[in-house]
Write an enzyme that holds these catalytic residues in place. Structure first.
Site, mmCIF file in Angstrom:
data_model
loop_
_atom_site.group_PDB
_atom_site.id
_atom_site.type_symbol
_atom_site.label_atom_id
_atom_site.label_comp_id
_atom_site.label_asym_id
_atom_site.label_seq_id
_atom_site.Cartn_x
_atom_site.Cartn_y
_atom_site.Cartn_z
ATOM 1 N N LYS A 143 18.847 -10.809 -32.724
ATOM 2 C CA LYS A 143 17.993 -10.150 -31.726
ATOM 3 C C LYS A 143 16.830 -10.610 -31.384
ATOM 4 O O LYS A 143 16.752 -10.892 -32.636
ATOM 5 C CB LYS A 143 17.510 -8.142 -31.827
ATOM 6 C CG LYS A 143 16.878 -7.272 -31.270
ATOM 7 C CD LYS A 143 18.078 -7.512 -29.671
ATOM 8 C CE LYS A 143 16.498 -6.926 -28.341
ATOM 9 N NZ LYS A 143 16.186 -7.369 -27.482
ATOM 10 N N GLY A 160 12.794 -5.127 -22.940
ATOM 11 C CA GLY A 160 12.012 -4.971 -23.421
ATOM 12 C C GLY A 160 11.909 -6.193 -24.965
ATOM 13 O O GLY A 160 10.358 -5.359 -25.472
ATOM 14 N N ASN A 212 17.003 -15.224 -33.227
ATOM 15 C CA ASN A 212 16.443 -15.792 -31.952
ATOM 16 C C ASN A 212 14.502 -15.277 -31.519
ATOM 17 O O ASN A 212 14.828 -13.967 -32.108
ATOM 18 C CB ASN A 212 16.674 -15.071 -30.784
ATOM 19 C CG ASN A 212 16.692 -14.979 -29.086
ATOM 20 O OD1 ASN A 212 15.963 -14.139 -28.785
ATOM 21 N ND2 ASN A 212 17.675 -15.692 -28.851
ATOM 22 N N ASN A 237 13.464 -17.985 -27.646
ATOM 23 C CA ASN A 237 13.660 -17.422 -26.437
ATOM 24 C C ASN A 237 13.214 -17.039 -25.339
ATOM 25 O O ASN A 237 11.711 -17.069 -25.788
ATOM 26 C CB ASN A 237 13.863 -15.625 -26.597
ATOM 27 C CG ASN A 237 14.073 -15.011 -25.730
ATOM 28 O OD1 ASN A 237 14.248 -15.410 -24.266
ATOM 29 N ND2 ASN A 237 14.703 -14.132 -25.837
ATOM 30 N N CYS A 280 13.563 -14.393 -21.485
ATOM 31 C CA CYS A 280 13.606 -13.467 -21.126
ATOM 32 C C CYS A 280 13.267 -13.114 -20.180
ATOM 33 O O CYS A 280 11.715 -12.676 -20.082
ATOM 34 C CB CYS A 280 12.970 -12.687 -22.654
ATOM 35 S SG CYS A 280 13.616 -11.257 -22.867
ATOM 36 N N ASN A 327 20.422 -17.091 -20.281
ATOM 37 C CA ASN A 327 20.209 -15.797 -19.900
ATOM 38 C C ASN A 327 20.503 -14.959 -18.824
ATOM 39 O O ASN A 327 20.617 -15.478 -18.215
ATOM 40 C CB ASN A 327 18.993 -16.208 -20.507
ATOM 41 C CG ASN A 327 18.126 -14.861 -21.101
ATOM 42 O OD1 ASN A 327 18.583 -13.855 -21.478
ATOM 43 N ND2 ASN A 327 17.464 -15.000 -22.221
ATOM 44 N N GLY A 338 27.380 -10.024 -17.604
ATOM 45 C CA GLY A 338 28.444 -10.025 -17.500
ATOM 46 C C GLY A 338 29.845 -10.637 -16.509
ATOM 47 O O GLY A 338 28.749 -11.893 -15.914
ATOM 48 N N GLY A 347 29.276 -13.512 -18.888
ATOM 49 C CA GLY A 347 29.989 -13.122 -18.679
ATOM 50 C C GLY A 347 31.315 -13.545 -18.870
ATOM 51 O O GLY A 347 32.088 -13.706 -19.015
HETATM 52 C C1 LIG Z 1 21.104 -5.465 -23.944
HETATM 53 C C2 LIG Z 1 20.938 -7.038 -23.941
HETATM 54 C C3 LIG Z 1 20.074 -7.620 -24.572
HETATM 55 C C4 LIG Z 1 19.868 -8.956 -24.734
HETATM 56 N N1 LIG Z 1 18.599 -9.423 -25.299
HETATM 57 C C5 LIG Z 1 18.183 -10.784 -25.701
HETATM 58 C C6 LIG Z 1 17.127 -11.209 -26.498
HETATM 59 O O1 LIG Z 1 16.972 -10.248 -27.509
HETATM 60 N N2 LIG Z 1 17.132 -12.090 -26.108
HETATM 61 C C7 LIG Z 1 17.716 -13.139 -25.791
HETATM 62 O O2 LIG Z 1 17.536 -14.219 -26.421
HETATM 63 N N3 LIG Z 1 18.612 -12.816 -25.421
HETATM 64 C C8 LIG Z 1 19.193 -11.875 -24.920
HETATM 65 N N4 LIG Z 1 20.318 -11.542 -23.649
HETATM 66 C C9 LIG Z 1 20.972 -12.453 -23.243
HETATM 67 C C10 LIG Z 1 22.304 -12.612 -24.004
HETATM 68 O O3 LIG Z 1 22.335 -13.544 -25.397
HETATM 69 C C11 LIG Z 1 23.114 -13.433 -22.823
HETATM 70 O O4 LIG Z 1 21.775 -14.374 -22.657
HETATM 71 C C12 LIG Z 1 22.881 -12.489 -22.107
HETATM 72 O O5 LIG Z 1 23.623 -11.753 -21.897
HETATM 73 C C13 LIG Z 1 24.546 -13.761 -20.804
HETATM 74 O O6 LIG Z 1 26.076 -13.451 -22.015
HETATM 75 P P1 LIG Z 1 26.636 -12.449 -20.892
HETATM 76 O O7 LIG Z 1 27.146 -12.188 -20.035
HETATM 77 O O8 LIG Z 1 28.240 -12.276 -22.668
HETATM 78 O O9 LIG Z 1 25.923 -10.923 -21.376
HETATM 79 C C14 LIG Z 1 20.368 -9.628 -23.703
HETATM 80 C C15 LIG Z 1 21.371 -9.229 -22.742
HETATM 81 C C16 LIG Z 1 21.810 -7.943 -23.273
HETATM 82 C C17 LIG Z 1 23.343 -7.519 -22.189
#
Ligand SMILES: Cc1cc2nc3c(=O)[nH]c(=O)nc-3n(C[C@H](O)[C@H](O)[C@H](O)COP(=O)(O)O)c2cc1C
Ligand SMILES: Cc1cc2nc3c(=O)[nH]c(=O)nc-3n(C[C@H](O)[C@H](O)[C@H](O)COP(=O)(O)OP(=O)(O)OC[C@H]3O[C@@H](n4cnc5c(N)ncnc54)[C@H](O)[C@@H]3O)c2cc1C
Ligand code: FES
Lengths: 313, 267
Positions: A52, A79, A109, A137, A140, A202, A227, A254
């Protein structure tokens, strides 16, 4: 192919100076610091864990509602809630050490608000062997003063990569924002500035409205979309960027199953992350790993690296 | 060098539905066979259920456990149809497979000294309190429970016969003319007596009222809360509520049962 040969698929992949025992990792923010899924599966099976986001000071995060479901996806506006670097060391680092010692590559990260904060985070994390690489990161979309401007401002991004590259022997990975006109150009910029790898993508800034109450569903109005809904865009971005750079890419967006993961490898990713999938099926990373191995056996691929960029056009 | 310890036990289970009951036009109860959950779940805890193999809906849905029978390995969930996921669940039939995480979250804790309990349930908030009332009755600890059950329509008040077996008094309250008491449960606070402990679950508007009233009357109160959930396991930080003393806490991990007086439930 015989059963004996079947167990011999080499799943390891090279990521800059690192070698991951397999290409399956979990995306930052979806797996906490590696302990939360302990009762669901053995995280030491993973190729890598992206922790995280970390900041120097603890961050409370955004007020709820922080998440909601949308068509084939979800929005989040967490956040960057995190415990800060000091409590990371006292509370989280020992478990990272445990997973790391089982051969899992650990990626921190980093979500600095300034170049100095990124530098301070690396300074602190250089003192532990529980972390193998840094993921910046810069994308974000949730925090007004957060990464957003780094990921979208070429000068700032270049400066950040150059500054952090100097501080460590460990790989610097830039996690790109999809919120740019030409993501491949951003990748090239990072490569030239010294980045060792790229993560993409991201989440996309997006929103949901509750028509009944006529109010936004998320407290922050907009949040990040992830997703299956974003997979085709993520795949195209990975493909285009892989065409333009020679540094490795960690592909995500996704990925729900092994087939999705293979598509990202074929598009040019050297490793993949599952994110939202972990919420839907906590066993997804392990199923992806097994499915990938089965695919290799079925297609007579003896090293998974042979799939990387293997798209036939 | 520390060695990797594999997961000690798993919270991720597959099982099957063994019975489907429709209690009211929009209220259903499913009995599920997952012995690990039936054996270990406590009142207040929940399961996080996969609705489809596909992506509509994508995320799991959380449901409190209504009761559990460790002997035959089954437990029930009770739900109200409010959207796409719960609509799909009305199509589940005995024999269908289910995929659940659980039991998750914190449980109600009733200290030994508390002999007079007041339960305030609103709508499907009756679920965890039903389980608790049953458990306390079976524990033969001599605890007296007054169970107030409020809902908009009399139709949404059910399982009263069960509750009457276990509770000292059961008071249904609806906003239509279905029962003797008409209005909202919180309109009758002057009839709540003087409990040692109040336990509550229901819509946020009701919880806010219960919070205010119990604060005025100086009653300790625990509530089971809801929020949108992602992982259910404490990882995504998506399900938080704000507390007065410790910032944001996760409904799936620190909750769903909270000391109600610690929560910021908004205006
Ligand atoms: C609940 C949640 C929290 C996330 N927190 C971070 C984060 O702290 N730092 C970051 O670089 N990406 C964060 N992401 C992005 C994910 O690492 C990822 O890049 C993004 O969700 C796309 O992949 P997915 O479709 O498989 O979820 C977060 C995504 C979700 C859903
Ligand atoms: C710990 C916990 C225990 C729960 N126990 C029960 C239970 O025992 N019985 C029961 O019927 N329901 C329970 N719920 C609520 C239940 O999870 C939701 O009703 C369900 O997820 C709705 O899914 P859906 O797809 O049908 O609705 P959706 O289509 O997702 O949403 C329909 C409407 O309901 C609202 N909504 C959906 N989920 C929530 C939520 N989690 N919090 C607030 N509003 C929401 C949406 O804003 C929308 O207006 C519980 C929730 C939690 C967090
Ligand atoms: S639902 Fe993910 S932390 Fe609670």
């Amino acid at each position: 192919m015989t059963a004996a040969a079947a167990t011999c698929v080499d799943l390891s992949v090279k990521l800059g100076s690192l070698r991951l025992k397999n290409p399956v990792t979990v995306a930052s923010g979806t797996f906490g610091y590696g302990t939360e899924y302990a009762h669901v599966f053995d995280s030491t099976l993973l190729g890598g864990v992206f922790l995280k986001a970390l900041t120097m000071n603890p961050r409370p995060g955004n007020p709820p509602n922080r998440i909601c479901e949308t068509s084939s996806g979800m929005l989040n506006s967490i956040g960057l809630q995190n415990v800060g670097i000091d409590r990371f060391f006292s509370e989280k680092e020992p478990n990272c050490q445990r997973i790391a010692s089982a051969g899992v590559t650990i990626f921190a990260n980093l979500a600095g608000q300034t170049i100095e904060e990124f530098e301070q985070l690396i300074d602190h994390l250089e003192t532990t062997t529980a972390v193998h690489a840094y993921e910046l990161n810069v994308s974000c979309p949730n925090v007004n003063k957060g990464g957003c401007q780094f990921g979208q401002d070429q000068t700032l991004l270049r400066e950040l990569v150059i500054a952090t590259r100097k501080l460590t022997q460990r790989p610097i990975i830039v996690k790109l924002s999809p919120q740019v006109t030409d993501i491949a150009a951003m990748g090239v910029l990072c490569e030239r500035a010294g980045a060792d790898a790229l993560s993409l993508i991201n989440t996309f800034p997006a929103m949901a409205i509750d028509a009944q109450s006529r109010r936004p569903v998320l407290n922050t109005i907009a949040g990040g979309l992830s997703g299956p809904a974003i997979k085709p865009i993520a795949l195209r971005m990975v493909y285009q960027t892989a065409q333009a750079v020679s540094i490795p890419i960690i592909g995500m967006g996704g990925i729900m199953n092994a087939t999705d993961a293979i598509e990202f490898l074929l598009a040019g990713a050297s490793a993949i992350s599952s994110g939202t999938a972990n919420f839907v099926n906590p066993n997804a990373p392990v199923e992806i790993l097994r499915g990938l191995e089965a695919y290799c056996i079925e297609h007579c691929v003896d090293r998974v690296e042979q799939l990387i960029g293997g798209l036939q056009v | 060098m520390p060695t990797a310890t594999p997961a000690q036990h798993t919270l991720h289970h597959t099982g099957s539905i063994v019975e489907v009951q429709q209690l009211a036009p929009l209220i259903w109860a499913h009995r599920c066979h997952i012995p690990e959950i039936a054996a270990s779940v406590h009142p207040g805890q929940f399961v996080h259920m996969r609705i489809t193999e596909g992506s509509a809906p994508l995320l799991r849905r959380p449901f409190s456990v209504l009761d559990a029978n460790p002997r035959d390995g089954t437990f029930r969930i009770l739900f109200k149809v409010v959207g796409v996921g719960t609509q799909i669940m009305t199509g589940f039939r005995a024999g269908d497979p289910v995929d659940m995480l659980g039991p998750l979250g914190s449980a109600f804790n009733v200290p030994r000294a508390n002999k007079r309990l007041l339960m305030i349930a609103g709508g499907i908030g009756m679920v965890p309190l039903y389980f608790l009332a049953k458990k306390l009755f079976e524990s033969r600890r001599g605890i007296e429970v007054d169970y107030w059950f409020g809902a908009r329509d009399a139709e949404e008040i059910y399982l009263l016969d069960d509750l009457r077996q276990w509770c000292n008094t059961v008071v249904p309250v609806s906003e239509d003319a279905g029962f003797e008491k008409r209005g909202r449960v919180t309109d009758f606070a002057n009839e709540w007596g003087s409990p040692n402990l109040v336990l509550t679950c229901g819509p946020t508007a009701m919880l806010r009222e219960v919070q205010r009233i119990t604060r005025d009357m100086n009653f300790p109160v625990y509530g089971a809360l809801e929020s949108f959930m992602g992982c259910g396991l404490g990882a995504c930080l998506g399900c938080v509520l704000n507390t007065t003393d410790a910032g944001y806490e996760r409904v799936c991990t620190e909750g769903p049962v909270f000391d109600l007086h610690r929560l910021e439930l908004g205006p």
